[in-house]
Scaffold this active site. Structure first.
Site, PDB file in Angstrom:
ATOM      1  N   HIS A  68     -93.964  49.454 -16.349  1.00 48.92           N
ATOM      2  CA  HIS A  68     -94.380  48.415 -15.402  1.00 48.92           C
ATOM      3  C   HIS A  68     -93.204  47.878 -14.584  1.00 48.92           C
ATOM      4  O   HIS A  68     -93.065  46.683 -14.365  1.00 48.92           O
ATOM      5  CB  HIS A  68     -95.073  47.276 -16.156  1.00 48.92           C
ATOM      6  CG  HIS A  68     -96.397  47.681 -16.732  1.00 48.92           C
ATOM      7  ND1 HIS A  68     -96.516  48.399 -17.897  1.00 48.92           N
ATOM      8  CD2 HIS A  68     -97.666  47.479 -16.279  1.00 48.92           C
ATOM      9  CE1 HIS A  68     -97.803  48.619 -18.147  1.00 48.92           C
ATOM     10  NE2 HIS A  68     -98.516  48.079 -17.190  1.00 48.92           N
ATOM     11  N   HIS A  92    -105.656  53.629  -8.736  1.00 51.08           N
ATOM     12  CA  HIS A  92    -105.406  52.636  -9.774  1.00 51.08           C
ATOM     13  C   HIS A  92    -106.642  51.759  -9.928  1.00 51.08           C
ATOM     14  O   HIS A  92    -107.149  51.213  -8.952  1.00 51.08           O
ATOM     15  CB  HIS A  92    -104.194  51.791  -9.352  1.00 51.08           C
ATOM     16  CG  HIS A  92    -103.857  50.677 -10.275  1.00 51.08           C
ATOM     17  ND1 HIS A  92    -104.272  49.369 -10.061  1.00 51.08           N
ATOM     18  CD2 HIS A  92    -103.125  50.651 -11.418  1.00 51.08           C
ATOM     19  CE1 HIS A  92    -103.808  48.600 -11.020  1.00 51.08           C
ATOM     20  NE2 HIS A  92    -103.116  49.358 -11.862  1.00 51.08           N
TER      21      HIS A  92
END
Length: 419
Positions: free
Chosen positions: A248, A348
């Site tokens: 991330h 996503h």
């Protein structure tokens, strides 16, 4: 006798084109957007896909309505505040527009008030409006959106999910436990998934106070754990299932390269956003230093940013989010840019079910589609919020043949879960 000047003027007028009709009378069905309703939804525990979702419904003067969803990832405001922003923008700049004129409306909203720049909140609201327009148009002509964008190139869509524990606990502890991660990877493979994702450094030995400042370097112990987790997962699923490393943006470029070298023996399909999204030059340095394909884009908003990734050779796979990248048509443009450079796309979908619905449309019609993110098997609240749930079976989604985005928000369910 008619004056000669008048005769000549009449003759000239006969050969001149008629003035164009006003905007509200143009378009295949001359529809007009008349208003908007919003739904701020609280995702119940374990909150997979985000804590809150904001949906909108665009209304028209002659029947068809369209649903959209704001990507709340990265927006620093609460769902109620975002609802207000949606209503304000629609009432100020969208009401009266023809939903068929999507390109024109997008350019108007993107450049509104001298604002041709991108950021999460603005692009999230625009994206929700844009996908709702596609939903309206598809319903108006009785076709799914993918048929209006060139038609389907595949009949089913390969999917992946994050690895989650069997309980409602958060996944971070699971992702740093080699044995537990391997067990869950095998369970997902047995369900039919051919790819699974995890972040083996999200919960690490690095002190919390240090992890508040990114990017940073991980400790040797954390790198060792990440390698052990990845090795265990590979041994559990064999070569029948891809491993996706879903970091991330925590690391420096040097730190990402150190981690990548430890993970290369287990052949992950991708190394996702290993550094923060601001510095694409550094991301390119990581891409050149590892054999693992770099996946990036969930925190980028425009085709201009993705064009920069291509220019630098910084990523092999784009995982844009349709709820924040400008909507369906902008995603199609980004996919085309990627296709010309032999890059792939993987939408996503860490969102609610309407972003998932829009992503299915793009995945169905783009030749360079690789794999689609899902939240487990798209059951639970994702199914509850739709009148007809997304059909997931043995690792694949079958795109709906219903018109528009193919899936209708269940407004009663949305109100039951209101923020």
């Amino acid at each position: 006798m008619i004056p000669r000047r008048q005769v000549l003027a009449g003759m000239a007028a006969a050969f001149l084109p008629s003035p164009p009709p006003p905007e509200e009378t143009q378009g295949a069905r001359a529809l007009k957007i008349t208003g908007v309703e919003t739904f701020a939804v609280k995702n119940p525990p374990p909150t997979r896909g985000g804590k809150t979702w904001v949906f909108l419904k665009l209304l028209t003067d002659r029947g068809p309505v369209g649903y959209g969803e704001v990507d709340m990832q990265g927006i620093p405001f609460g769902a109620r505040a975002v609802e207000t922003l949606v209503k304000d923008l629609v009432e100020a700049a969208v009401v009266g527009s023809n939903p068929y004129r999507i390109e024109r409306l997008y350019e108007k909203l993107y450049g509104l008030h001298y604002g041709r720049t991108s950021e999460f909140t603005k692009m999230g609201v625009i994206s929700a409006i844009e996908m709702a327009c596609w939903d309206i148009v598809g319903k108006d002509v009785g076709r799914p959106v993918y048929e209006l964008l060139g038609g389907a190139v595949r009949d089913r869509l390969r999917t992946y999910s994050y690895l989650y524990p069997s309980t409602d606990d958060g996944p971070a502890a699971l992702w740093k436990d080699p044995a537990a991660c391997a067990e869950r990877a095998k369970a997902y493979k047995d369900l039919g998934f051919t790819a699974v994702k995890f972040d083996p450094i999200m919960s690490t030995s690095t002190p919390v106070e240090q992890r508040q400042f990114v990017p940073y370097q991980e400790s040797p112990k954390a790198l060792e754990t990440a390698a052990a987790v990845t090795k265990a997962a590979r041994e559990a699923v064999g070569n029948d299932c891809d491993l996706l490393i879903g970091t991330h943006g925590q690391l420096t470029a040097a730190g990402a390269i150190r981690l990548a070298k430890r993970l290369e023996p287990w052949d992950p399909l991708w190394f996702e956003e290993p550094i923060p999204p601001e510095n694409m030059t550094e991301l390119a340095r990581v891409a050149k230093a590892t054999s693992i394909p770099i996946c990036a884009g969930e925190r980028l908003q425009t085709k201009y940013e993705f064009a920069r990734l291509i220019e630098l050779g910084a990523a092999a796979i784009f995982n844009f989010d349709l709820g924040g990248v400008g909507g369906v048509l902008e995603a199609k443009k980004i996919a085309a840019l990627a296709e010309a450079s032999y890059l792939q796309i993987s939408p996503h979908v860490y969102d609610g079910p309407i972003v998932a619905a829009a992503s299915i449309q793009i995945a169905a019609c783009c030749p360079n589609f690789l794999i689609l993110e899902t939240i487990d098997t798209m059951g639970g609240i994702h199914a509850e919020l739709l009148k007809e749930p997304i059909e997931w079976k043995k690792g694949y989604i079958t795109p709906s043949t219903r018109p528009g985005l193919g899936y209708e928000l269940d407004e009663a369910a949305a109100r039951r879960h209101a923020v």
